[in-house]
Scaffold this motif. Sequence first.
Motif, PDB file in Angstrom:
ATOM      1  N   UNK A   1       1.072  -1.102   0.313  1.00 28.28           N
ATOM      2  CA  UNK A   1      -0.040   0.240  -0.160  1.00 28.28           C
ATOM      3  C   UNK A   1       1.371   0.969  -0.486  1.00 28.28           C
ATOM      4  N   UNK A   2       1.410   1.398   0.666  1.00 33.15           N
ATOM      5  CA  UNK A   2       2.999   2.210   1.075  1.00 33.15           C
ATOM      6  C   UNK A   2       3.186   2.621  -0.040  1.00 33.15           C
ATOM      7  N   UNK A   3       3.722   1.389  -0.981  1.00 37.17           N
ATOM      8  CA  UNK A   3       4.880   1.460  -2.585  1.00 37.17           C
ATOM      9  C   UNK A   3       3.564   2.484  -3.305  1.00 37.17           C
ATOM     10  N   UNK A   4       1.955   1.915  -3.218  1.00 36.16           N
ATOM     11  CA  UNK A   4       1.593   2.194  -4.203  1.00 36.16           C
ATOM     12  C   UNK A   4       1.400   3.593  -4.100  1.00 36.16           C
ATOM     13  N   UNK A   5       0.948   4.432  -2.957  1.00 33.73           N
ATOM     14  CA  UNK A   5       0.841   5.450  -2.794  1.00 33.73           C
ATOM     15  C   UNK A   5       2.073   6.115  -3.191  1.00 33.73           C
ATOM     16  N   UNK A   6       3.366   5.708  -2.809  1.00 31.65           N
ATOM     17  CA  UNK A   6       4.302   6.483  -3.516  1.00 31.65           C
ATOM     18  C   UNK A   6       4.168   6.637  -5.227  1.00 31.65           C
ATOM     19  N   UNK A   7       3.581   5.918  -5.984  1.00 38.83           N
ATOM     20  CA  UNK A   7       3.833   5.802  -6.886  1.00 38.83           C
ATOM     21  C   UNK A   7       2.964   6.959  -7.998  1.00 38.83           C
ATOM     22  N   UNK A   8       2.161   6.878  -6.567  1.00 42.22           N
ATOM     23  CA  UNK A   8       0.784   7.915  -7.530  1.00 42.22           C
ATOM     24  C   UNK A   8       1.339   9.181  -6.674  1.00 42.22           C
ATOM     25  N   UNK A   9       2.436   9.322  -6.080  1.00 41.64           N
ATOM     26  CA  UNK A   9       2.611  10.570  -5.558  1.00 41.64           C
ATOM     27  C   UNK A   9       3.318  10.927  -6.533  1.00 41.64           C
ATOM     28  N   UNK A  10       4.617  10.874  -6.399  1.00 48.70           N
ATOM     29  CA  UNK A  10       5.345  10.805  -7.908  1.00 48.70           C
ATOM     30  C   UNK A  10       5.727  10.767  -8.853  1.00 48.70           C
ATOM     31  N   UNK A  11       3.953  10.366  -9.549  1.00 49.54           N
ATOM     32  CA  UNK A  11       4.230   9.995 -11.170  1.00 49.54           C
ATOM     33  C   UNK A  11       4.577  10.994 -11.477  1.00 49.54           C
ATOM     34  N   UNK A  12       5.024  12.174 -11.950  1.00 51.18           N
ATOM     35  CA  UNK A  12       5.204  13.211 -12.570  1.00 51.18           C
ATOM     36  C   UNK A  12       6.909  12.715 -12.374  1.00 51.18           C
ATOM     37  N   UNK A  13       7.474  12.433 -11.180  1.00 51.61           N
ATOM     38  CA  UNK A  13       9.121  11.641 -11.522  1.00 51.61           C
ATOM     39  C   UNK A  13       9.337  10.761 -12.469  1.00 51.61           C
ATOM     40  N   UNK A  14       8.489   9.715 -11.976  1.00 55.04           N
ATOM     41  CA  UNK A  14       7.924   9.015 -12.725  1.00 55.04           C
ATOM     42  C   UNK A  14       8.075   8.650 -13.419  1.00 55.04           C
TER      43      UNK A  14
END
Length: 271
Positions: free
Chosen positions: A5-18
């Motif tokens: 869950x933490x990983x998914x939130x981090x992906x959503x939060x930093x989606x532009x950088x990714x």
Amino acid sequence: MKYVISLVKEIVKKRKMILDLALADFRKRFVGSYFGIVWMFLQPLVTVLIYWFIFGEYGMKTVPPVPNATYVVWLVPGLVPWFFYSEALNSITGCLQEYSYLVKKVVFKVEMLPVIKLLSCLLVHFFFVLIMLALYAAYRQPVFATWIQILYYTFAAAMLALAFGYFTSAVNVFFKDMANIVGICLQFGIWMTPIMYDEAIFTSRNPWIGTVLKLNPFYYIVAGYRDSMLTGDWFWRRPTMTLYFWGVTIVVMLVGLRMFKRLRPHFSDVL
């Protein structure tokens, strides 16, 4: 589960950088290459031509199990997802070595690297999907509403590659032979999946072979692409296979993430 869950939130939060890093990774592949992006398509297209020549009209003359479909029209929906899956798994496996300078940065979340590689491969995959659609238009294949389902099966293939990729990328840091093992497994896997041949040539004599083939989770992806493109069947027509595929994928994902998390503190020391 909290880690997922933490990983998914981090992906959503930093989606532009990714996304920015994925686009940069995509462009980096062709830096210094004279023909540039042409090489991205050349090898897969040559592979299609070879299989078409050997198994199609000029070789073994394999008859597709779908009425009124030529061999190449039946072959391509099997090869397109395989090209994506094999490239994604190979790329993810070596991503920590390739981006070792990011791994050593304390502020960078290393779990993003497999996702970045996956998105870069997805960009290539969508080009091949467009080529597949152009081929179907050239052969005047009927259009089905289920063509939209390609997005679902692409997502499924991406999750399977990412699940295995978290495990292989983490182990590859300490055991460099993992990349070679993945390559051999993929060579073996393409023949364990009925992509170039109709499985009926085996199951008609030994029905148990069909069960063995379906244990390969990628069987679900290939069957799904062909259902979507050729027969117009929706994914819920295969409920048992759907449950099996996602069950295997989730288990592999959890094991892969657990391995990745356990080895992560030692990545920078080895790299």
